[in-house]
Design a protein around this motif. Structure first.
Motif, mmCIF file in Angstrom:
data_model
loop_
_atom_site.group_PDB
_atom_site.id
_atom_site.type_symbol
_atom_site.label_atom_id
_atom_site.label_comp_id
_atom_site.label_asym_id
_atom_site.label_seq_id
_atom_site.Cartn_x
_atom_site.Cartn_y
_atom_site.Cartn_z
ATOM 1 N N LEU A 81 55.965 66.118 115.262
ATOM 2 C CA LEU A 81 56.700 66.562 114.082
ATOM 3 C C LEU A 81 56.882 68.080 114.054
ATOM 4 N N LEU A 82 55.855 68.806 114.496
ATOM 5 C CA LEU A 82 55.883 70.257 114.371
ATOM 6 C C LEU A 82 56.573 70.977 115.529
ATOM 7 N N GLN A 83 56.499 70.422 116.737
ATOM 8 C CA GLN A 83 57.041 71.141 117.888
ATOM 9 C C GLN A 83 58.529 71.471 117.749
ATOM 10 N N PRO A 84 59.398 70.547 117.298
ATOM 11 C CA PRO A 84 60.817 70.908 117.130
ATOM 12 C C PRO A 84 61.038 72.020 116.104
ATOM 13 N N ILE A 85 60.249 72.016 115.037
ATOM 14 C CA ILE A 85 60.375 73.045 114.008
ATOM 15 C C ILE A 85 59.927 74.391 114.557
ATOM 16 N N VAL A 86 58.830 74.386 115.295
ATOM 17 C CA VAL A 86 58.332 75.616 115.913
ATOM 18 C C VAL A 86 59.357 76.163 116.906
ATOM 19 N N PHE A 87 59.951 75.270 117.693
ATOM 20 C CA PHE A 87 60.960 75.689 118.676
ATOM 21 C C PHE A 87 62.172 76.312 117.979
ATOM 22 N N GLU A 88 62.669 75.658 116.954
ATOM 23 C CA GLU A 88 63.851 76.169 116.243
ATOM 24 C C GLU A 88 63.557 77.512 115.578
ATOM 25 N N LEU A 89 62.361 77.644 115.017
ATOM 26 C CA LEU A 89 61.986 78.903 114.375
ATOM 27 C C LEU A 89 61.938 80.030 115.397
ATOM 28 N N SER A 90 61.330 79.773 116.542
ATOM 29 C CA SER A 90 61.228 80.814 117.569
ATOM 30 C C SER A 90 62.602 81.218 118.087
ATOM 31 N N GLU A 91 63.503 80.245 118.217
ATOM 32 C CA GLU A 91 64.854 80.555 118.679
ATOM 33 C C GLU A 91 65.621 81.360 117.629
ATOM 34 N N THR A 92 65.389 81.041 116.363
ATOM 35 C CA THR A 92 66.092 81.724 115.278
ATOM 36 C C THR A 92 65.665 83.183 115.147
ATOM 37 N N VAL A 93 64.351 83.436 115.205
ATOM 38 C CA VAL A 93 63.854 84.803 115.016
ATOM 39 C C VAL A 93 63.720 85.561 116.332
ATOM 40 N N GLY A 94 63.815 84.835 117.463
ATOM 41 C CA GLY A 94 63.731 85.478 118.758
ATOM 42 C C GLY A 94 62.343 85.950 119.141
ATOM 43 N N GLU A 95 61.306 85.336 118.534
ATOM 44 C CA GLU A 95 59.922 85.734 118.806
ATOM 45 C C GLU A 95 59.033 84.494 118.922
ATOM 46 N N LEU A 96 57.807 84.707 119.331
ATOM 47 C CA LEU A 96 56.840 83.624 119.465
ATOM 48 C C LEU A 96 56.520 83.013 118.108
ATOM 49 N N ALA A 97 56.601 81.695 118.019
ATOM 50 C CA ALA A 97 56.212 80.972 116.805
ATOM 51 C C ALA A 97 55.138 79.957 117.174
ATOM 52 N N HIS A 98 54.241 79.692 116.244
ATOM 53 C CA HIS A 98 53.199 78.698 116.525
ATOM 54 C C HIS A 98 52.721 78.044 115.240
ATOM 55 N N ALA A 99 52.229 76.825 115.394
ATOM 56 C CA ALA A 99 51.668 76.073 114.268
ATOM 57 C C ALA A 99 50.224 75.727 114.593
ATOM 58 N N SER A 100 49.365 75.786 113.578
ATOM 59 C CA SER A 100 47.946 75.524 113.769
ATOM 60 C C SER A 100 47.418 74.688 112.615
ATOM 61 N N LEU A 101 46.365 73.926 112.883
ATOM 62 C CA LEU A 101 45.721 73.116 111.857
ATOM 63 C C LEU A 101 44.307 73.609 111.619
ATOM 64 N N LEU A 102 43.833 73.465 110.387
ATOM 65 C CA LEU A 102 42.475 73.854 110.056
ATOM 66 C C LEU A 102 41.471 73.018 110.838
ATOM 67 N N GLY A 104 37.331 73.271 110.817
ATOM 68 C CA GLY A 104 36.173 74.013 110.343
ATOM 69 C C GLY A 104 36.627 75.279 109.648
ATOM 70 N N ASP A 105 36.013 76.397 110.003
ATOM 71 C CA ASP A 105 36.372 77.679 109.403
ATOM 72 C C ASP A 105 37.283 78.489 110.318
ATOM 73 N N ALA A 106 38.180 77.804 111.003
ATOM 74 C CA ALA A 106 39.142 78.461 111.883
ATOM 75 C C ALA A 106 40.392 77.600 111.972
ATOM 76 N N LEU A 107 41.360 78.051 112.746
ATOM 77 C CA LEU A 107 42.589 77.303 112.977
ATOM 78 C C LEU A 107 42.683 76.922 114.451
ATOM 79 N N SER A 108 43.140 75.702 114.693
ATOM 80 C CA SER A 108 43.315 75.205 116.055
ATOM 81 C C SER A 108 44.805 75.065 116.354
ATOM 82 N N PRO A 109 45.336 75.816 117.323
ATOM 83 C CA PRO A 109 46.772 75.746 117.636
ATOM 84 C C PRO A 109 47.176 74.352 118.124
#
Length: 271
Positions: A81-102, A104-109
């Motif tokens: 679900l997230l990979q297409p959105i991340v790809f489109e965002l990175s293409e739109t802004v021209g920079e690295l985009a990433h999504a992560s999930l909680l 514990g007390d950190a985020l996992s890409p």
């Protein structure tokens, strides 16, 4: 740290540039007893979480992780679900985009994309856990965690990764308040020197925060107007991603003020 946690913690030592790890290196990296490390490695290998190179006897991630990963994605298709959105965002802004999930007390890409349009790019490590207090993605998620969760993070020492890492709980609380107001977080050089980033929270059922969506930019290109433009696009894509995950954004955020992204202006807004 319990016995199971100590064993599983060994898996987090693998990285893109550390695909195989020998017993001696495990001991060096952890500072733990060799016999205990060997026992944990043996149990992880017997259960398929690790495997050994037939010649060097070094350890690498095992097939059980592939099976569990495939099952997790089949039952709860987050990356799909997230990979297409991340790809489109990175293409739109021209920079690295990433999504992560909680986690514990950190985020996992879980997904990332970089159009690689520029000579200078952000080096994104897919296996690296992202701290909640030192990254825009972490602060964006932390801002909507339960109050007791926030209190736990704010009550303990905040590790410094660079000279610009937020280490004062009061400063972190001010950042959290700003994210709750505008729906986005911005940091500069707080986790990686020379990298600025903007993050927005991702929500699931009932408005529960799940993680975050973020864009990372080399600081040489991180002009205030660029960061503000990224923040506006990021907010829309984060809402779209939350909807895809079956969630809703729990509140209406205020419009970003002019020149948002300029550090001086941002600090004035916070205070």
């Amino acid at each position: 740290m319990g016995t199971i946690t100590k064993a599983l913690d060994l898996l987090t030592l693998f990285a893109r540039d550390r695909a195989e790890i020998g017993l001696g290196e495990f001991v060096r990296l952890t500072g733990r007893d060799k016999a205990t490390i060997h026992r944990h490695l043996t149990e992880l290998t017997e259960n398929g979480y690790l495997e050994q190179h037939p010649d060097t006897r070094a350890y690498r991630l095992g097939p059980a992780l592939l099976r569990l990963s495939a099952l997790r994605e089949t039952l709860f298709p987050v990356r799909k679900l997230l990979q297409p959105i991340v790809f489109e965002l990175s293409e739109t802004v021209g920079e690295l985009a990433h999504a992560s999930l909680l986690q514990g007390d950190a985020l996992s890409p879980v997904a990332h994309s970089d159009p690689a349009l520029h000579g200078i790019q952000v080096n994104f490590e897919i296996a690296e856990m992202l701290p909640l207090h030192a990254t825009s993605s972490g602060i964006a998620a932390l801002a909507f965690c339960p109050e007791e969760w926030q209190a736990r993070i704010l009550s303990r020492p905040l590790s410094r990764f660079t000279d610009r890492t937020i280490s004062d709980p009061a400063d972190l609380k001010a950042e959290i308040d700003m994210v709750r107001r505008y729906g986005v977080a911005s940091v500069a050089g707080a986790f990686d020197e020379g990298v600025s980033s903007v993050g927005a929270p991702l929500f699931g059922e009932g408005g529960r925060v799940l993680g975050s969506l973020a864009v990372a930019v080399p600081s040489v290109r991180a002009k205030p107007e660029k960061l503000r433009d990224i923040a506006l696009k990021l907010s829309k894509e984060a809402e779209r991603a939350s909807t895809a995950l079956g969630g809703t954004v729990p509140r209406n955020f205020e419009d970003l003020p002019p020149h948002w992204g300029d550090e001086t202006t941002t600090r004035q807004v916070i205070t």
